[in-house]
Design a protein around this motif. Structure first.
Motif, mmCIF file in Angstrom:
data_model
loop_
_atom_site.group_PDB
_atom_site.id
_atom_site.type_symbol
_atom_site.label_atom_id
_atom_site.label_comp_id
_atom_site.label_asym_id
_atom_site.label_seq_id
_atom_site.Cartn_x
_atom_site.Cartn_y
_atom_site.Cartn_z
ATOM 1 N N ARG A 165 1.964 -11.849 7.536
ATOM 2 C CA ARG A 165 1.755 -10.559 6.875
ATOM 3 C C ARG A 165 1.634 -9.436 7.893
ATOM 4 N NH1 ARG A 165 -0.895 -13.778 2.783
ATOM 5 N NH2 ARG A 165 -2.787 -13.923 4.042
ATOM 6 N N ALA A 166 1.018 -9.722 9.049
ATOM 7 C CA ALA A 166 0.931 -8.710 10.103
ATOM 8 C C ALA A 166 2.311 -8.348 10.633
ATOM 9 C CB ALA A 166 0.046 -9.209 11.240
ATOM 10 N N GLY A 167 3.241 -9.299 10.580
ATOM 11 C CA GLY A 167 4.608 -9.041 11.017
ATOM 12 C C GLY A 167 5.476 -8.412 9.956
ATOM 13 N N GLY A 168 4.920 -8.184 8.779
ATOM 14 C CA GLY A 168 5.663 -7.501 7.726
ATOM 15 C C GLY A 168 6.544 -8.401 6.905
ATOM 16 N N ASP B 18 -4.652 -10.387 19.792
ATOM 17 C CA ASP B 18 -4.427 -9.565 18.609
ATOM 18 C C ASP B 18 -3.888 -8.205 19.020
ATOM 19 O OD1 ASP B 18 -5.294 -11.557 16.921
ATOM 20 O OD2 ASP B 18 -7.391 -10.905 16.999
ATOM 21 N N ALA B 19 -3.047 -7.634 18.157
ATOM 22 C CA ALA B 19 -2.410 -6.347 18.443
ATOM 23 C C ALA B 19 -2.813 -5.315 17.390
ATOM 24 C CB ALA B 19 -0.889 -6.508 18.465
ATOM 25 N N LEU C 202 5.473 -13.064 18.086
ATOM 26 C CA LEU C 202 5.135 -14.243 17.291
ATOM 27 C C LEU C 202 4.968 -13.869 15.816
ATOM 28 C CD1 LEU C 202 4.355 -17.227 17.049
ATOM 29 C CD2 LEU C 202 2.015 -16.576 17.700
ATOM 30 N N GLU C 203 4.290 -12.749 15.552
ATOM 31 C CA GLU C 203 4.115 -12.296 14.174
ATOM 32 C C GLU C 203 5.457 -11.995 13.515
ATOM 33 O OE1 GLU C 203 -0.243 -10.104 14.872
ATOM 34 O OE2 GLU C 203 1.595 -8.937 14.700
ATOM 35 N N ARG D 77 11.608 -12.156 10.889
ATOM 36 C CA ARG D 77 12.248 -10.895 11.269
ATOM 37 C C ARG D 77 12.747 -10.914 12.706
ATOM 38 N NH1 ARG D 77 8.378 -6.128 10.499
ATOM 39 N NH2 ARG D 77 10.313 -5.003 10.918
ATOM 40 N N LEU D 78 12.450 -11.971 13.462
ATOM 41 C CA LEU D 78 12.800 -12.044 14.873
ATOM 42 C C LEU D 78 13.574 -13.323 15.156
ATOM 43 C CD1 LEU D 78 11.909 -10.515 17.710
ATOM 44 C CD2 LEU D 78 10.631 -12.652 18.002
#
Length: 362
Positions: free
Chosen positions: A43-46, A304-305, A343-344, A350-351
């Motif tokens: 979820r943090a990665g969208g 964490d970012a 990683l997220e 998405r990556l």
């Protein structure tokens, strides 16, 4: 047993590869804890969290391996091949049948064209036999042509790395050879059992062949072939790259001749190959340096970012692959923070990761 099931579930989760697996285990301490953290990371990665296979799927995989006489080999197992463990993208889990000790007997890869000439196949078979007599293990991919000739020549001192699951046969005409290698030599697969070989699997197989070996010999290869990919991966890993020269008018020799032009060692017999790999300290092949998925990759665990840091990295990413080091340089963020954002994004589907430590947006 519970830990093995958790590790199997994590590595079999879509969008999780060897790099992201290791980062997750380092960040959260265990595969089970990493599985619990996946929803928040995605979820943090969208994106939508990946679907983790249930424990029953992992138990079924273990049962499938038992039926065909195979077993799992984890990266932190004591008998995991030391040369392969040094690769940054070393498989976290392998499946195998046969004698794993062959991976520490001076392994030399031999690859080449599927449509190889009769003369080249005969040459590969004789060279493989001569290398085996000198104490080497010949590693190849069980493909038609040069691979098949190399395996036949070196048996039983040979390792076949296949693109599909350990219980699948490809190509069909090598079914007897594959079974013979599984009983007398060593058969290795990275894909889960039941996986049929597809074109996208062969580059993954090639990286294992290159990283498993002290050097790679290319006997015949067209200018654009999987054999040259294996040679390039061997060179990037700091291993010896050797090529057998061919006649300029034969298209199947153009790849080997180009390798020699670009700096590969010209070899004409087994003595030439042995001379390149023999000086390596044999103790390195038997060292007990077990590589844990949770430590030892040079960088601190991912951190964490913030949302602002995530936006910075996403602006720098695009459809063209870029080196992770370049992202760190241009963003001026800590490497651990950049790795966590990547990683997220990967867990959010998405990556995409590419060879050479490069990444791009899907």
């Amino acid at each position: 047993m519970d830990d093995a099931i958790a590790r199997l579930r994590l590595i079999r989760t879509p969008s999780i590869g060897p790099v992201s697996y290791r980062q997750l285990v380092r960040r959260f301490g265990s595969a089970a804890a990493a599985i619990d953290a996946l929803p928040d990371l995605a979820r943090a990665g969208g994106g939508v969290p990946p679907v983790v296979p249930p424990p029953a799927h992992a138990e079924r995989e273990q049962a499938m391996l038992a039926r065909v006489g195979a077993r799992h080999l984890f990266l932190d197992d004591a008998d995991y091949p030391p040369l392969l463990a040094r690769a940054d993208n070393a498989p976290v889990i392998l499946t195998l049948r046969g004698d794993i000790a062959l991976a520490t007997r001076t392994p030399v890869a031999m690859v080449g064209a599927r449509n190889a000439s009769a003369a080249a196949c005969r040459f590969a078979r004789q060279m493989a036999q001569a290398l085996a007599e000198r104490g080497a293990t010949v590693v190849s991919g069980l493909a038609r042509g040069i691979d098949t000739a190399a395996h036949h020549g070196a048996l039983p001192a040979t390792i076949a790395v296949i693109a599909g699951g350990i219980d699948t046969l490809y190509p069909p005409e090598n079914d007897e050879l594959q079974e013979r290698i599984a009983h007398e030599g060593l058969l290795i697969a990275e894909m889960p059992p039941g996986t049929q070989a597809r074109a996208r699997h062969f580059p993954h197989r090639n990286r294992i062949i290159a990283a498993l070996s002290l050097g790679t010999v290319v006997v015949e290869a067209a200018p654009r072939s999987g054999s040259l990919i294996t040679a390039r991966l061997a060179g990037e890993a700091g291993r010896e790259v050797m090529a057998v020269p061919g006649h300029p008018s034969d298209p199947r020799a153009q790849g080997c001749n180009a390798l020699i032009r670009d700096g590969a060692t010209l070899v004409q017999d087994a003595d030439d190959v042995w001379e390149q790999v023999r000086p390596i300290d044999a103790r390195a092949l038997h060292s007990g340096a077990v590589r844990s998925p949770a430590a030892g990759w040079g960088a601190p665990p991912p951190e964490d970012a913030t949302d602002a840091e995530r936006r910075t990295i996403e602006r720098l990413l695009g459809p063209v692959p870029v080196a992770v080091d370049e992202l760190v340089r241009q963003s001026a963020l800590a490497p651990a923070v950049v790795q966590m954002i990547l990683l997220e994004l990967e867990l959010a589907a998405r990556l995409e990761r590419h060879a050479g430590g490069r990444v791009s947006l899907c």
